[in-house]
Design a protein around this motif. Sequence first.
Motif, PDB file in Angstrom:
ATOM      1  N   ALA A 160     -19.312  -4.445  -3.152  1.00  0.00           N
ATOM      2  CA  ALA A 160     -20.636  -4.818  -3.766  1.00  0.00           C
ATOM      3  C   ALA A 160     -20.205  -5.979  -4.785  1.00  0.00           C
ATOM      4  CB  ALA A 160     -21.488  -3.915  -4.493  1.00  0.00           C
ATOM      5  N   ALA A 161     -19.289  -5.907  -5.658  1.00  0.00           N
ATOM      6  CA  ALA A 161     -18.757  -6.791  -6.664  1.00  0.00           C
ATOM      7  C   ALA A 161     -18.373  -8.035  -5.964  1.00  0.00           C
ATOM      8  CB  ALA A 161     -17.699  -6.175  -7.526  1.00  0.00           C
ATOM      9  N   MET A 162     -17.442  -8.126  -4.903  1.00  0.00           N
ATOM     10  CA  MET A 162     -16.809  -9.101  -4.149  1.00  0.00           C
ATOM     11  C   MET A 162     -17.938  -9.704  -3.507  1.00  0.00           C
ATOM     12  SD  MET A 162     -13.930  -9.249  -1.222  1.00  0.00           S
ATOM     13  CE  MET A 162     -14.932  -8.104  -0.082  1.00  0.00           C
ATOM     14  N   GLU A 163     -19.013  -9.292  -2.967  1.00  0.00           N
ATOM     15  CA  GLU A 163     -20.401  -9.899  -2.591  1.00  0.00           C
ATOM     16  C   GLU A 163     -21.016 -10.458  -3.531  1.00  0.00           C
ATOM     17  OE1 GLU A 163     -22.313  -6.865  -0.414  1.00  0.00           O
ATOM     18  OE2 GLU A 163     -20.929  -6.804   1.211  1.00  0.00           O
ATOM     19  N   THR A 164     -21.200 -10.079  -4.733  1.00  0.00           N
ATOM     20  CA  THR A 164     -21.925 -10.652  -5.968  1.00  0.00           C
ATOM     21  C   THR A 164     -21.228 -12.051  -6.197  1.00  0.00           C
ATOM     22  OG1 THR A 164     -22.702  -8.685  -6.821  1.00  0.00           O
ATOM     23  CG2 THR A 164     -22.444 -10.472  -8.280  1.00  0.00           C
ATOM     24  N   ARG A 216     -14.479 -21.446 -13.366  1.00  0.00           N
ATOM     25  CA  ARG A 216     -15.329 -20.682 -14.522  1.00  0.00           C
ATOM     26  C   ARG A 216     -15.309 -19.237 -14.147  1.00  0.00           C
ATOM     27  NH1 ARG A 216     -20.450 -24.946 -14.979  1.00  0.00           N
ATOM     28  NH2 ARG A 216     -19.051 -26.867 -15.782  1.00  0.00           N
ATOM     29  N   PRO A 217     -15.387 -18.317 -15.259  1.00  0.00           N
ATOM     30  CA  PRO A 217     -15.807 -16.820 -15.105  1.00  0.00           C
ATOM     31  C   PRO A 217     -17.020 -16.532 -14.313  1.00  0.00           C
ATOM     32  CG  PRO A 217     -15.145 -17.543 -17.479  1.00  0.00           C
ATOM     33  CD  PRO A 217     -15.519 -18.682 -16.805  1.00  0.00           C
ATOM     34  N   PHE A 218     -16.743 -15.309 -13.468  1.00  0.00           N
ATOM     35  CA  PHE A 218     -17.888 -14.797 -12.975  1.00  0.00           C
ATOM     36  C   PHE A 218     -18.120 -13.592 -13.575  1.00  0.00           C
ATOM     37  CE2 PHE A 218     -15.878 -17.639  -9.889  1.00  0.00           C
ATOM     38  CZ  PHE A 218     -16.828 -17.912  -8.925  1.00  0.00           C
ATOM     39  N   ASP A 219     -19.448 -13.350 -13.764  1.00  0.00           N
ATOM     40  CA  ASP A 219     -19.847 -12.176 -14.347  1.00  0.00           C
ATOM     41  C   ASP A 219     -20.420 -11.194 -13.507  1.00  0.00           C
ATOM     42  OD1 ASP A 219     -21.234  -9.910 -15.785  1.00  0.00           O
ATOM     43  OD2 ASP A 219     -22.070 -11.372 -17.460  1.00  0.00           O
ATOM     44  N   VAL A 220     -19.826  -9.863 -13.387  1.00  0.00           N
ATOM     45  CA  VAL A 220     -20.235  -9.111 -12.030  1.00  0.00           C
ATOM     46  C   VAL A 220     -20.524  -7.848 -12.793  1.00  0.00           C
ATOM     47  CG1 VAL A 220     -19.440  -8.020  -9.950  1.00  0.00           C
ATOM     48  CG2 VAL A 220     -18.377 -10.111 -10.750  1.00  0.00           C
ATOM     49  N   GLY A 221     -21.847  -7.626 -13.047  1.00  0.00           N
ATOM     50  CA  GLY A 221     -22.336  -6.640 -13.698  1.00  0.00           C
ATOM     51  C   GLY A 221     -21.787  -6.047 -14.987  1.00  0.00           C
ATOM     52  N   GLY A 222     -21.452  -7.348 -15.698  1.00  0.00           N
ATOM     53  CA  GLY A 222     -20.668  -6.824 -17.134  1.00  0.00           C
ATOM     54  C   GLY A 222     -19.459  -6.948 -17.187  1.00  0.00           C
ATOM     55  N   THR A 401       3.724 -10.168 -14.729  1.00  0.00           N
ATOM     56  CA  THR A 401       3.849 -11.714 -15.101  1.00  0.00           C
ATOM     57  C   THR A 401       2.454 -11.850 -15.883  1.00  0.00           C
ATOM     58  OG1 THR A 401       2.838 -12.294 -13.045  1.00  0.00           O
ATOM     59  CG2 THR A 401       5.172 -12.407 -13.604  1.00  0.00           C
ATOM     60  N   GLU A 402       2.214 -12.726 -16.673  1.00  0.00           N
ATOM     61  CA  GLU A 402       1.046 -13.064 -17.161  1.00  0.00           C
ATOM     62  C   GLU A 402      -0.195 -13.442 -16.236  1.00  0.00           C
ATOM     63  OE1 GLU A 402       1.643 -15.720 -21.247  1.00  0.00           O
ATOM     64  OE2 GLU A 402       3.178 -16.100 -19.616  1.00  0.00           O
ATOM     65  N   THR A 403       0.334 -13.677 -15.041  1.00  0.00           N
ATOM     66  CA  THR A 403      -0.795 -14.229 -14.061  1.00  0.00           C
ATOM     67  C   THR A 403      -1.489 -12.763 -13.567  1.00  0.00           C
ATOM     68  OG1 THR A 403       0.257 -15.997 -13.252  1.00  0.00           O
ATOM     69  CG2 THR A 403      -1.084 -15.127 -11.938  1.00  0.00           C
ATOM     70  N   ALA A 404      -0.646 -11.755 -13.679  1.00  0.00           N
ATOM     71  CA  ALA A 404      -1.134 -10.580 -13.006  1.00  0.00           C
ATOM     72  C   ALA A 404      -2.192  -9.929 -14.111  1.00  0.00           C
ATOM     73  CB  ALA A 404       0.099  -9.372 -13.008  1.00  0.00           C
ATOM     74  N   LEU A 405      -2.134 -10.547 -15.366  1.00  0.00           N
ATOM     75  CA  LEU A 405      -3.188  -9.733 -16.405  1.00  0.00           C
ATOM     76  C   LEU A 405      -4.416 -10.679 -16.465  1.00  0.00           C
ATOM     77  CD1 LEU A 405      -0.590  -9.432 -18.974  1.00  0.00           C
ATOM     78  CD2 LEU A 405      -1.319  -7.805 -17.170  1.00  0.00           C
ATOM     79  N   LEU A 406      -4.598 -11.753 -15.712  1.00  0.00           N
ATOM     80  CA  LEU A 406      -5.658 -12.560 -15.905  1.00  0.00           C
ATOM     81  C   LEU A 406      -6.964 -12.034 -15.558  1.00  0.00           C
ATOM     82  CD1 LEU A 406      -4.207 -16.173 -15.615  1.00  0.00           C
ATOM     83  CD2 LEU A 406      -4.859 -14.867 -17.646  1.00  0.00           C
ATOM     84  N   GLY A 407      -6.952 -11.515 -14.189  1.00  0.00           N
ATOM     85  CA  GLY A 407      -8.296 -11.039 -13.346  1.00  0.00           C
ATOM     86  C   GLY A 407      -8.089  -9.430 -13.575  1.00  0.00           C
ATOM     87  N   GLY A 408      -9.454  -9.109 -13.544  1.00  0.00           N
ATOM     88  CA  GLY A 408      -9.999  -7.583 -13.340  1.00  0.00           C
ATOM     89  C   GLY A 408      -9.046  -6.917 -14.658  1.00  0.00           C
ATOM     90  N   THR A 409      -9.509  -7.329 -15.749  1.00  0.00           N
ATOM     91  CA  THR A 409      -8.741  -6.814 -17.029  1.00  0.00           C
ATOM     92  C   THR A 409      -8.690  -5.389 -17.176  1.00  0.00           C
ATOM     93  OG1 THR A 409      -8.964  -9.030 -18.108  1.00  0.00           O
ATOM     94  CG2 THR A 409      -8.866  -7.040 -19.439  1.00  0.00           C
ATOM     95  N   ASP A 410      -9.970  -4.683 -16.985  1.00  0.00           N
ATOM     96  CA  ASP A 410     -10.307  -3.258 -17.055  1.00  0.00           C
ATOM     97  C   ASP A 410      -9.452  -2.454 -16.204  1.00  0.00           C
ATOM     98  OD1 ASP A 410     -12.278  -3.800 -19.016  1.00  0.00           O
ATOM     99  OD2 ASP A 410     -14.074  -3.676 -17.648  1.00  0.00           O
ATOM    100  N   SER A 411      -9.255  -2.825 -15.000  1.00  0.00           N
ATOM    101  CA  SER A 411      -8.521  -2.146 -13.763  1.00  0.00           C
ATOM    102  C   SER A 411      -7.098  -2.326 -14.198  1.00  0.00           C
ATOM    103  CB  SER A 411      -8.490  -2.831 -12.585  1.00  0.00           C
ATOM    104  OG  SER A 411      -8.605  -4.024 -12.108  1.00  0.00           O
ATOM    105  N   VAL A 412      -6.636  -3.634 -14.614  1.00  0.00           N
ATOM    106  CA  VAL A 412      -5.324  -3.852 -15.166  1.00  0.00           C
ATOM    107  C   VAL A 412      -4.844  -2.752 -15.947  1.00  0.00           C
ATOM    108  CG1 VAL A 412      -3.650  -5.582 -15.952  1.00  0.00           C
ATOM    109  CG2 VAL A 412      -5.236  -6.156 -14.100  1.00  0.00           C
TER     110      VAL A 412
END
Length: 536
Positions: A160-164, A216-222, A401-412
């Motif tokens: 659902a987040a991907m679709e958003t 630009r950042p995407f806000d997906v349910g907070g 790497t730093e690249t791995a830490l840029l997206g999906g911070t909570d899951s990382v």
Amino acid sequence: MPDSISPFMPSDSLADPARPGHLLLNQEGTVQSLDARAAALLGLGGGDAGGAIAALLRRAGAVSTGGAWRLQQAITGGLAGTQAEPVQLGGMRVEFTALPPAHLLLSLVPDGATDTLTGLPGRGQLMARLAELLASGSSAALLLLRMNRLDSVGDTLGQAAMETVLRHAAGRLQGALRVGDIAARLPGRGFAVLLQGAGPSAATALAGRLLELMARPFDVGGAVTHLNASIGLAYAPEDGTAAESLLRRVAMAGHAANPGSWRAYEREMEASAEARLVLEAELRRAVPLGQFELHYQPQQTLETGALTGFEALLRWRHPDVGLVPPGEFIPLAEETGLILPIGEWVIHQACRASAAWPGDGLTVAVNVSPRQVEEQKLAEIVSAALRASGLPASRLEIEVTETALLGGTDSVEATLAALRRLGVQISLDDFGTGYSSLTQLSRFPFDRIKIDRSFVSDHPRSKAILRAVAGMGRAMGMRTTAEGVETAEQLRRIRAHGCTEAQGYLLGRPVPEREVPALIREWQARAPQVLACETF
């Protein structure tokens, strides 16, 4: 095609490159069954192979909402041994000797005029309008936009987040267009834009604008996630006068574009695309055929000069061309998702090998890709490798790497926390080459900072950065390792600036697994050499 697909197959058939694999997909794109050969070709091994393939197909857009499935001539004509046919009640039976790449899986699409997710015209409408323009002799520009790292959003935050994200991306895309421009949703993570009467100036200006919007950042349910896009461009009539050929060429340009950039089609891309397909097919077979191996490069403490451990480095020994440079196949493995089974093999192999090393306490460092960090099963894979090998967790170091830490911070963060609970060490690799380095150091629990080789040079700014990073490491209780040390002067300099460890050709080149025990004994036999400290 056989009438039924058995989930079991004699093990000797897995080693036969000519033996095809079989998948049976239902109308929703779910894998109902597959045989062991299909799993081997996909590099999935055991486990929930059906679920993994279903996720792969969903990310490639191969999900039907009731329309008839079709496999375009681009696949059956371009890859020998790949066939597909519809089955009763909808769905598709697929036979293959090499799985089509993800971008070719995009041709497994349902018929339909409008994309139900974004409300944009579908591929059919786009191709019809493009054909009309080309038939009239009008000039046009075609842009193909691919969202990068979108599959990681689905893996970590859910479908659902991907679709958003896709809906938000479609909105940003539409807001950037002129009246009369046509935007369309392509299967998977792609969009297309058709600009009637436009030339390179207008097309490249729009490409730059779209890249900025998608970054630009995407806000997906907070939850805030950061993505980027790659864009391919092609022009009519210069690059093609048929709709299918123009779309194929703009896709080549898109695949040649680096993340966050655009590329225009060039004739040389035809040969590159063909070579890439061959390389991908061979890469898919490399895991089941045992063509990968690990080499190990020594790491030294600067306090005593003693050996502290090794970094495991992946090598592909191709049966025809020998060792393939990592720079040629790692990016392709990342893009296709093959890095996940390859990375799992690396973790298991490095743990198994290092558990048998002579001496006590030597560590083994394993690089993991951004996709592996985003994969929620990474901690499970590491835990299984430690159990199977008997290697103490404290002797395994996971490098991110730093690249791995840029997206999906909570899951990382959750993944790193799970690794920490296992007792493994965690290091930040190639420090200084990515983004928001200071933020990453304060947010994540690292044991070590690995300073990129570019800061080991004798440039005055490099010296200042090296001294500053080493100071931060001391203040935060983190070890600092300088990479790429090639001269004695560089070794003296990094020690004087406060680094705790070093790695590079001066200390030892990577060696095959079979040579590591002898190398360890050689280090143990010689007296540690402590270099005198100098002030620079």
